[in-house]
Design an enzyme around this catalytic site. Structure first.
Site, short mmCIF file in Angstrom:
data_model
loop_
_atom_site.label_atom_id
_atom_site.label_comp_id
_atom_site.label_asym_id
_atom_site.label_seq_id
_atom_site.Cartn_x
_atom_site.Cartn_y
_atom_site.Cartn_z
N ASP A 4 0.85 -1.20 0.00
CA ASP A 4 0.00 0.00 0.00
C ASP A 4 0.88 1.25 0.00
OD1 ASP A 4 -1.87 2.06 0.56
OD2 ASP A 4 -3.17 0.63 1.57
N SER A 45 -7.26 4.42 -1.39
CA SER A 45 -7.07 2.97 -1.36
C SER A 45 -8.38 2.21 -1.59
CB SER A 45 -6.47 2.54 -0.01
OG SER A 45 -5.14 2.98 0.08
N THR A 98 -8.13 -1.66 1.60
CA THR A 98 -7.70 -2.73 0.69
C THR A 98 -8.31 -4.08 1.05
OG1 THR A 98 -5.65 -1.51 0.28
CG2 THR A 98 -5.75 -3.80 -0.47
N GLU A 211 -1.29 -7.90 1.91
CA GLU A 211 -1.00 -6.47 1.84
C GLU A 211 -0.02 -6.04 2.92
OE1 GLU A 211 -3.31 -2.21 1.45
OE2 GLU A 211 -3.87 -3.51 3.12
N ASP A 216 1.95 2.88 3.43
CA ASP A 216 1.14 4.06 3.11
C ASP A 216 1.02 5.03 4.29
OD1 ASP A 216 -1.06 5.56 1.65
OD2 ASP A 216 -2.20 4.79 3.34
N HIS A 220 2.16 8.96 4.65
CA HIS A 220 1.31 10.08 5.03
C HIS A 220 1.97 10.91 6.13
CE1 HIS A 220 -2.53 9.40 2.88
NE2 HIS A 220 -2.23 8.10 2.96
N ASP A 258 -1.53 -0.12 -4.76
CA ASP A 258 -2.78 0.54 -5.12
C ASP A 258 -2.55 1.98 -5.58
OD1 ASP A 258 -1.92 1.19 -2.59
OD2 ASP A 258 -3.85 0.91 -1.61
N HIS A 259 -1.45 2.58 -5.13
CA HIS A 259 -1.09 3.95 -5.47
C HIS A 259 0.25 4.26 -4.82
CE1 HIS A 259 -2.05 4.91 -1.33
NE2 HIS A 259 -3.21 4.30 -1.50
#
Length: 320
Positions: A4, A45, A98, A211, A216, A220, A258-259
């Protein structure tokens, strides 16, 4: 396997931090995935995970539903109809976008309690991750774990009990919310993923979504040390899965994201010392393309640049 927030910058930083080696380097076929969603250039997500889970782009912050709110079948549903065993292994709370994209349906990804309750209707055979509070400390007073047990599913919140259990369906909720850092949890993610493979593997095949969820979150936070801890723990888990798949010889392994998160840039460092200097440009996601890696039967199909949903459709076409 989904990292992620793991774009090319996170992979590049991980490679330097690990002094020039990653298990991701072992994949013979690679491509790139575009991650934008149906109504936003920068995805979340929920939409990003759902594009992979359901094979089509959906709206921002939605979970496995179309524009009319209708439920979309995911890999879990399709694999189940084919007689395959199915599973989820993550490091986040199971209410997170996710894992929810593969098992649940909602028009708003932050509806944690309804999303967790939605697992009751999913045919998934094995779930392991965090998020105990949304199973048991609920505003509606329900105990979702008790309801799962009444359905005949084995449930546990104890790590050692999880590794000793041998019956499916199996639900392991092993943390109050997200998992702690690898320095605290050790190799739990790798062990639970290999336990999932052990229990799901059978002559009719299986589908497992894994995952590395917390790359992720630390992007952030713009906290590169924690990002690298999660990145390298995910890569170690990828390595364990690859070792197994090489011996098995009949399993396709696909790794992607996912990004990208953080708009990360690698601007300096020392390869021999495993040191990196970085800049984050944002505290949210970016539209940077993310890598796709493939190994095993059918891996030769994974090359070039495609939409995230197109990669999903390709993967779905290879399911026997």
């Amino acid at each position: 396997m989904i990292g992620d927030g793991m774009g090319v910058p996170q992979v590049s930083c991980g490679w330097v931090s690990n002094k020039g080696t990653l298990n991701l380097d072992r994949f013979p076929y690679t491509g790139f995935s575009r991650t934008y969603c149906l109504d936003h250039l920068i995805t979340d997500s929920g939409a990003g995970g759902s594009a992979w889970a359901c094979g089509q782009k959906i709206q921002y912050y939605h979970i496995a539903v179309d524009t009319a709110g209708n439920e979309l079948p995911s890999f879990i549903d399709i694999a189940h109809t084919k007689g395959m065993r199915t599973g989820i292994s993550v490091t986040c709370g199971l209410d997170d976008a996710t894992p929810a994209s593969f098992c649940c349906h909602d028009t708003y990804r932050r509806n944690s309690e309804p999303i967790i309750a939605d697992y009751l209707t999913s045919p998934v055979d094995l779930i392991v991750g965090g998020g105990w509070l949304y199973f048991e400390e609920r505003g509606d007073g329900r105990s979702i774990l008790s309801e799962m047990a009444q359905q005949g599913r084995d449930t546990t919140t104890d790590k050692e009990h999880f590794f000793a259990m041998q019956n499916l369906p199996l639900i392991g909720v092993l943390a109050y919310n997200d998992y702690p850092l690898p320095s605290v949890r050790g190799d739990l993610f790798q062990r639970q993923t290999m336990k999932a493979i052990e229990m799901l593997d059978n002559k009719d095949g299986f589908f497992l979504m894994v995952e590395g969820s917390l790359i992720d979150g630390y992007c952030h936070d713009n906290h590169i040390e924690n990002v690298m801890a999660e990145m390298l723990d995910f890569d170690a888990t990828v390595g364990a899965v690859l070792d197994w798949a090489e011996k098995d010889g009949n399993t396709l392994v696909v790794v992607t994201a996912d990004h990208e998160s953080g708009g990360l840039s690698l601007i300096g460092g020392d390869l021999a010392k495993g040191q990196i200097e970085v800049n984050f440009s944002v505290e949210d996601h970016s539209n940077i393309q993310v890598p796709v890696y493939a190994f095993g039967p059918g891996a030769e199909n994974f090359h070039g640049t495609k939409e995230n949903c197109e990669w999903s459709q390709l993967l779905r076409s290879l399911m026997k």
